[in-house]
Design a protein around this motif. Structure first.
Motif, mmCIF file in Angstrom:
data_model
loop_
_atom_site.group_PDB
_atom_site.id
_atom_site.type_symbol
_atom_site.label_atom_id
_atom_site.label_comp_id
_atom_site.label_asym_id
_atom_site.label_seq_id
_atom_site.Cartn_x
_atom_site.Cartn_y
_atom_site.Cartn_z
ATOM 1 N N SER A 80 46.908 30.357 66.853
ATOM 2 C CA SER A 80 48.296 30.645 67.243
ATOM 3 C C SER A 80 48.673 29.767 68.422
ATOM 4 N N GLY A 81 49.962 29.487 68.544
ATOM 5 C CA GLY A 81 50.492 28.739 69.682
ATOM 6 C C GLY A 81 50.570 27.241 69.499
ATOM 7 N N PHE A 82 49.928 26.703 68.457
ATOM 8 C CA PHE A 82 49.889 25.240 68.295
ATOM 9 C C PHE A 82 51.270 24.650 68.009
ATOM 10 N N GLU A 83 52.163 25.500 67.521
ATOM 11 C CA GLU A 83 53.518 25.011 67.225
ATOM 12 C C GLU A 83 54.278 24.632 68.499
ATOM 13 N N SER A 222 42.553 30.300 74.860
ATOM 14 C CA SER A 222 41.595 31.404 74.722
ATOM 15 C C SER A 222 40.974 31.337 73.338
ATOM 16 N N ILE A 223 39.647 31.463 73.298
ATOM 17 C CA ILE A 223 38.929 31.490 72.027
ATOM 18 C C ILE A 223 38.089 32.752 71.990
ATOM 19 N N SER A 224 38.138 33.465 70.883
ATOM 20 C CA SER A 224 37.351 34.695 70.777
ATOM 21 C C SER A 224 36.633 34.758 69.444
ATOM 22 N N TYR A 225 35.403 35.253 69.504
ATOM 23 C CA TYR A 225 34.560 35.430 68.327
ATOM 24 C C TYR A 225 34.343 36.927 68.122
ATOM 25 N N GLU A 226 34.470 37.379 66.866
ATOM 26 C CA GLU A 226 34.263 38.797 66.596
ATOM 27 C C GLU A 226 32.831 39.202 66.966
ATOM 28 N N ILE A 269 37.100 34.319 63.947
ATOM 29 C CA ILE A 269 37.281 33.523 65.174
ATOM 30 C C ILE A 269 38.775 33.279 65.340
ATOM 31 N N HIS A 270 39.242 33.331 66.587
ATOM 32 C CA HIS A 270 40.654 33.027 66.827
ATOM 33 C C HIS A 270 40.796 32.121 68.046
ATOM 34 N N ILE A 271 41.667 31.116 67.913
ATOM 35 C CA ILE A 271 42.004 30.239 69.045
ATOM 36 C C ILE A 271 43.500 30.355 69.305
ATOM 37 N N HIS A 272 43.849 30.639 70.555
ATOM 38 C CA HIS A 272 45.256 30.642 70.954
ATOM 39 C C HIS A 272 45.462 29.594 72.036
ATOM 40 N N VAL A 273 46.471 28.738 71.842
ATOM 41 C CA VAL A 273 46.846 27.814 72.917
ATOM 42 C C VAL A 273 48.130 28.332 73.559
ATOM 43 N N GLY A 274 48.107 28.424 74.870
ATOM 44 C CA GLY A 274 49.263 28.938 75.599
ATOM 45 C C GLY A 274 50.348 27.886 75.742
ATOM 46 N N LYS A 275 51.393 28.252 76.455
ATOM 47 C CA LYS A 275 52.475 27.298 76.714
ATOM 48 C C LYS A 275 52.084 26.402 77.890
ATOM 49 N N ILE A 276 52.665 25.214 77.913
ATOM 50 C CA ILE A 276 52.392 24.277 79.009
ATOM 51 C C ILE A 276 52.845 24.909 80.316
ATOM 52 N N LEU A 277 51.981 24.866 81.315
ATOM 53 C CA LEU A 277 52.336 25.430 82.624
ATOM 54 C C LEU A 277 53.248 24.446 83.350
ATOM 55 N N ASN A 278 54.491 24.807 83.456
ATOM 56 C CA ASN A 278 55.466 23.934 84.111
ATOM 57 C C ASN A 278 56.264 24.725 85.135
ATOM 58 N N GLU A 279 57.017 25.705 84.654
ATOM 59 C CA GLU A 279 57.769 26.562 85.579
ATOM 60 C C GLU A 279 56.827 27.283 86.542
ATOM 61 N N GLU A 280 55.650 27.666 86.013
ATOM 62 C CA GLU A 280 54.674 28.363 86.864
ATOM 63 C C GLU A 280 54.223 27.481 88.025
ATOM 64 N N LEU A 281 54.022 26.199 87.736
ATOM 65 C CA LEU A 281 53.597 25.272 88.794
ATOM 66 C C LEU A 281 54.691 25.089 89.839
ATOM 67 N N GLU A 282 55.930 25.055 89.375
ATOM 68 C CA GLU A 282 57.059 24.922 90.302
ATOM 69 C C GLU A 282 57.151 26.151 91.202
ATOM 70 N N SER A 283 56.956 27.332 90.630
ATOM 71 C CA SER A 283 56.982 28.579 91.425
ATOM 72 C C SER A 283 55.876 28.587 92.467
ATOM 73 N N ILE A 284 54.674 28.172 92.041
ATOM 74 C CA ILE A 284 53.536 28.131 92.984
ATOM 75 C C ILE A 284 53.837 27.174 94.123
ATOM 76 N N LYS A 285 54.396 26.026 93.780
ATOM 77 C CA LYS A 285 54.738 25.012 94.793
ATOM 78 C C LYS A 285 55.714 25.581 95.825
ATOM 79 N N ASN A 286 56.688 26.354 95.352
ATOM 80 C CA ASN A 286 57.718 26.899 96.247
ATOM 81 C C ASN A 286 57.244 28.116 97.038
#
Length: 379
Positions: A80-83, A222-226, A269-286
């Motif tokens: 999930s998330g690859f789209e 995140s990768i998880s194995y049953e 087995i399941h692999i999920h790729v999250g969203k690119i951290l962009n807004e989060e980095l800006e918040s941390i910076k501020n």
């Protein structure tokens, strides 16, 4: 001589020689017979002799071998998330780490299946001490993380790895995979080590390291194995750590873990790729006024993404209910699934060894414990 020669994968110009020199190695024969059962040795050897790039090797051989591993030792891989990822774009994948080889290999299978760039991946040099394993890792675009160094050597090595990762991501448009901390998670408790983030940032020429991380396009994975095929193998080290004892590995322990992870039964087995951290980095910076606080906040953001998107299996819920003597999650598994899990526990761990039994259950239960920390978590 390139400054990265000590750690880099093969250049394409080096691939054919490495492949040809490995044709008659017993492990190469075993891998090829596993991936191509019934195909005559001379046939796959001729194919390998025509291999002149890492991409050729990965797509024509490694990909098929991994598909065979999935077929024989799992009930399938879901994603999930690859789209959310763009083709022909490099990303820095920061991932939880459960299996020595498969975590990054299965991510690459998924990336290829979705028409995305495959990764160069970090691997500890302690895992590729044998010449054949080193060649195989370099053929799969692994770069080396050097272990067992003095503090001064570690600093120099970390800087070199950081520069190499930046070279791959920014100049060669090559995605990179790195584990969120050194070594695999053995207790099921995934957490990002701030030292990994500090190492990545060593090549930064930005005043604020969050601006540098933005350039790298960080994607939590995140990768998880049953079932973890190495679950019982992880117990002695967990027990030693619980007793504050120094754990000393057996001579071939890494290799046994590596092979067990590949051929052992994993179920789903399941692999999920999250969203690119962009807004989060800006918040941390501020919001954070110094680099240490920023690194700490970034580690937490990565953890939040990995823990919340971690796919929970019946094994996780069963272990939680047994460990905490509850039926809170009984709707998430069948009585048959519980019997199978209990039988596995019985066969792998001595029932009289209470600490070991608890460690085994905790390893499977911790992902549930971690998800319970989030008020919006869904089960």
């Amino acid at each position: 001589m390139s400054k990265f020669d000590a750690i880099r994968p093969f250049y394409d110009s080096e691939v054919n020689e490495a492949v040809v020199s490995s044709l008659n190695h017993p492990m190469m024969k075993a891998i090829m017979n596993f991936a191509y059962p019934g195909i005559a040795e001379e046939v796959w050897q001729e194919q390998l002799k025509r291999t002149h790039s890492i991409r050729d090797f990965q797509i024509n051989f490694a990909y098929n071998a991994l598909k065979k591993v999935l077929e024989k030792s799992s009930d399938g891989l879901s994603t999930s998330g690859f789209e959310n990822l763009e083709p022909n774009t490099s990303y820095l994948f920061i991932s939880n780490h459960r299996d020595i080889i498969l975590d990054t290999s299965l991510l690459n299978v998924s990336l290829y299946d979705h028409g995305l760039l495959m990764t160069a991946s970090a691997i500890g040099d302690n895992l590729v001490q044998k010449d054949f394993l080193l060649k195989l890792s370099k053929l799969n675009r692994n770069f080396l993380i050097q272990r067992g160094l003095s503090p001064r050597e570690l600093l120099m090595s970390s800087k070199l790895v950081s520069e190499f990762m930046y070279q791959l991501l920014a100049k060669e448009n090559r995605s990179v995979w790195v584990a969120q901390k050194e070594g695999r998670t053995k207790d099921g408790n995934d957490a990002t080590h701030q030292g990994v983030l500090k190492m990545i940032a060593m090549a930064s020429d930005e005043k604020n390291c969050m601006d540098y991380f933005k350039k790298l396009r960080i994607v939590p994975v995140s990768i998880s194995y049953e079932y973890d095929p190495t679950d019982a193998l992880k117990m002695p080290q967990l027990l030693a750590e619980a007793r504050d004892e120094v754990y000393k590995k057996e001579k071939n322990e890494d290799f046994v873990n590596l092979m067990s992870g590949i051929v052992g039964q994993k179920k789903r087995i399941h692999i999920h790729v999250g969203k690119i951290l962009n807004e989060e980095l800006e918040s941390i910076k501020n919001e954070c006024d110094n680099s240490n606080k920023q690194i700490q906040a970034l580690a937490q953001v990565i953890d939040d993404s990995i823990l919340q998107s971690y796919k929970l299996w019946p094994t996780n819920f069963i272990a939680y209910d047994i460990l905490y003597n509850t039926d809170k999650f009984s709707s998430h598994y069948t009585s048959k699934e519980r019997q199978v899990f209990e039988r596995r526990l019985e066969l792998r761990i001595d029932a009289d060894h209470k600490e070991m039994v608890e460690s085994f259950l905790t390893m499977y239960a911790n992902p549930v414990v971690n998800k319970l920390k989030y008020t919006d978590a869904t089960f």
